[in-house]
Design a protein around this motif. Sequence first.
Motif, PDB file in Angstrom:
ATOM      1  N   SER A 182       0.856  -1.184   0.000  1.00  9.42           N
ATOM      2  CA  SER A 182       0.000   0.000   0.000  1.00  9.42           C
ATOM      3  C   SER A 182       0.897   1.240   0.000  1.00  9.42           C
ATOM      4  O   SER A 182       2.064   1.176   0.425  1.00  9.42           O
ATOM      5  CB  SER A 182      -0.880   0.004   1.257  1.00  9.42           C
ATOM      6  OG  SER A 182      -0.076   0.216   2.395  1.00  9.42           O
ATOM      7  N   PRO A 183       0.360   2.378  -0.474  1.00  7.12           N
ATOM      8  CA  PRO A 183       1.175   3.611  -0.448  1.00  7.12           C
ATOM      9  C   PRO A 183       1.696   3.908   0.955  1.00  7.12           C
ATOM     10  O   PRO A 183       2.832   4.367   1.111  1.00  7.12           O
ATOM     11  CB  PRO A 183       0.195   4.687  -0.925  1.00  7.12           C
ATOM     12  CG  PRO A 183      -0.823   3.957  -1.745  1.00  7.12           C
ATOM     13  CD  PRO A 183      -0.959   2.592  -1.123  1.00  7.12           C
ATOM     14  N   GLU A 184       0.888   3.619   1.973  1.00  9.74           N
ATOM     15  CA  GLU A 184       1.314   3.895   3.356  1.00  9.74           C
ATOM     16  C   GLU A 184       2.507   3.020   3.743  1.00  9.74           C
ATOM     17  O   GLU A 184       3.453   3.480   4.380  1.00  9.74           O
ATOM     18  CB  GLU A 184       0.157   3.653   4.344  1.00  9.74           C
ATOM     19  CG  GLU A 184      -1.013   4.621   4.201  1.00  9.74           C
ATOM     20  CD  GLU A 184      -1.900   4.309   2.984  1.00  9.74           C
ATOM     21  OE1 GLU A 184      -1.843   3.173   2.463  1.00  9.74           O
ATOM     22  OE2 GLU A 184      -2.629   5.229   2.544  1.00  9.74           O
ATOM     23  N   GLU A 185       2.439   1.737   3.354  1.00  4.92           N
ATOM     24  CA  GLU A 185       3.542   0.816   3.701  1.00  4.92           C
ATOM     25  C   GLU A 185       4.839   1.245   3.011  1.00  4.92           C
ATOM     26  O   GLU A 185       5.910   1.234   3.617  1.00  4.92           O
ATOM     27  CB  GLU A 185       3.207  -0.611   3.251  1.00  4.92           C
ATOM     28  CG  GLU A 185       2.257  -1.345   4.165  1.00  4.92           C
ATOM     29  CD  GLU A 185       1.821  -2.670   3.541  1.00  4.92           C
ATOM     30  OE1 GLU A 185       1.847  -3.674   4.255  1.00  4.92           O
ATOM     31  OE2 GLU A 185       1.444  -2.681   2.343  1.00  4.92           O
ATOM     32  N   GLU A 187       5.582   4.238   1.830  1.00  2.00           N
ATOM     33  CA  GLU A 187       6.021   5.524   2.401  1.00  2.00           C
ATOM     34  C   GLU A 187       6.733   5.304   3.729  1.00  2.00           C
ATOM     35  O   GLU A 187       7.777   5.913   4.010  1.00  2.00           O
ATOM     36  CB  GLU A 187       4.799   6.438   2.573  1.00  2.00           C
ATOM     37  CG  GLU A 187       5.133   7.861   2.972  1.00  2.00           C
ATOM     38  CD  GLU A 187       6.066   8.574   1.991  1.00  2.00           C
ATOM     39  OE1 GLU A 187       6.773   9.473   2.440  1.00  2.00           O
ATOM     40  OE2 GLU A 187       6.116   8.204   0.798  1.00  2.00           O
ATOM     41  N   ALA A 188       6.181   4.394   4.552  1.00  2.00           N
ATOM     42  CA  ALA A 188       6.802   4.113   5.855  1.00  2.00           C
ATOM     43  C   ALA A 188       8.195   3.511   5.663  1.00  2.00           C
ATOM     44  O   ALA A 188       9.143   3.847   6.396  1.00  2.00           O
ATOM     45  CB  ALA A 188       5.918   3.155   6.662  1.00  2.00           C
ATOM     46  N   GLU A 191      10.502   6.370   4.680  1.00  2.00           N
ATOM     47  CA  GLU A 191      10.808   7.255   5.819  1.00  2.00           C
ATOM     48  C   GLU A 191      11.779   6.572   6.776  1.00  2.00           C
ATOM     49  O   GLU A 191      12.694   7.209   7.311  1.00  2.00           O
ATOM     50  CB  GLU A 191       9.520   7.662   6.541  1.00  2.00           C
ATOM     51  CG  GLU A 191       8.661   8.638   5.751  1.00  2.00           C
ATOM     52  CD  GLU A 191       9.441   9.872   5.273  1.00  2.00           C
ATOM     53  OE1 GLU A 191      10.245  10.420   6.056  1.00  2.00           O
ATOM     54  OE2 GLU A 191       9.293  10.266   4.101  1.00  2.00           O
ATOM     55  N   ARG A 192      11.586   5.277   6.997  1.00  2.00           N
ATOM     56  CA  ARG A 192      12.504   4.524   7.884  1.00  2.00           C
ATOM     57  C   ARG A 192      13.914   4.515   7.279  1.00  2.00           C
ATOM     58  O   ARG A 192      14.902   4.748   7.982  1.00  2.00           O
ATOM     59  CB  ARG A 192      11.972   3.102   8.043  1.00  2.00           C
ATOM     60  CG  ARG A 192      12.783   2.232   8.992  1.00  2.00           C
ATOM     61  CD  ARG A 192      12.086   0.905   9.258  1.00  2.00           C
ATOM     62  NE  ARG A 192      11.749   0.219   8.020  1.00  2.00           N
ATOM     63  CZ  ARG A 192      10.543  -0.259   7.729  1.00  2.00           C
ATOM     64  NH1 ARG A 192       9.553  -0.137   8.582  1.00  2.00           N
ATOM     65  NH2 ARG A 192      10.329  -0.865   6.573  1.00  2.00           N
TER      66      ARG A 192
END
Length: 206
Positions: A182-185, A187-188, A191-192
Amino acid sequence: MTRLLHISASPRGDRSRSDKVARRLIAGLGAAEVETLDLAAATLPAFDGAAIEGRYDLIEGRAVDPAVIAAWEGIRATVAHFLSFDTHVFSVPMWNFGVPWRLKQYIDVLTQPGLAFTVSAEGVTGLAAGRRAVLVCSGALDIRPGQPGAELDFQTAYMRAWLGFIGVTDVHELQVRPTYGSPEEVEAAMERAYAEADALAGLLRG
Ligand SMILES: Cc1cc2nc3c(=O)[nH]c(=O)nc-3n(C[C@H](O)[C@H](O)[C@H](O)COP(=O)(O)O)c2cc1C
């Protein structure tokens, strides 16, 4: 740190996630000189039959046949260029559990007896000793160390094994995974990886 070579193994240009994290790290390192080697665009010497025959002549201490001298000039120049840097940052996407073929070609060109390593009765001596390497490894699957499936990461393991063979023991790694989800995964994961790149830059800057 004076001279840094960024070796990019992704053909995805500005869209490459491993390159994005590598560039973030490099910006934080503050090296005096930075050069980028885009392996997808670079013209690498062929590593063909003539070069391989010359390689065995070299390993076994025989004069290299004049017919292969030209092939070896390109190989020697590639190794000398690599060794002229004290820090190497590799952006490496996982391709079929290993590394992209252009990076493998580059490694096959570099890893020559008498140029990148020597062999004696005492064993193998890597001629790139004293240098530092950072591996920025990306992949669709989240198989970071400690995660299920981590044993399938032949990409990071291979790069570490090869660097050790040529004498590089100061090796650091950043993992950019998962880049599929997912875009959230995703993106996370980015960022990490950026946060880890910033922390590593701070550590290496001293
Ligand atoms: C030919 C090919 C093979 C791939 N094989 C794998 C794989 O074995 N495992 C994996 O996790 N991802 C695999 N991927 C996905 C890439 O590793 C992933 O998209 C990565 O983020 C690419 O990095 P980049 O954006 O720096 O090019 C593959 C991608 C390509 C194009």
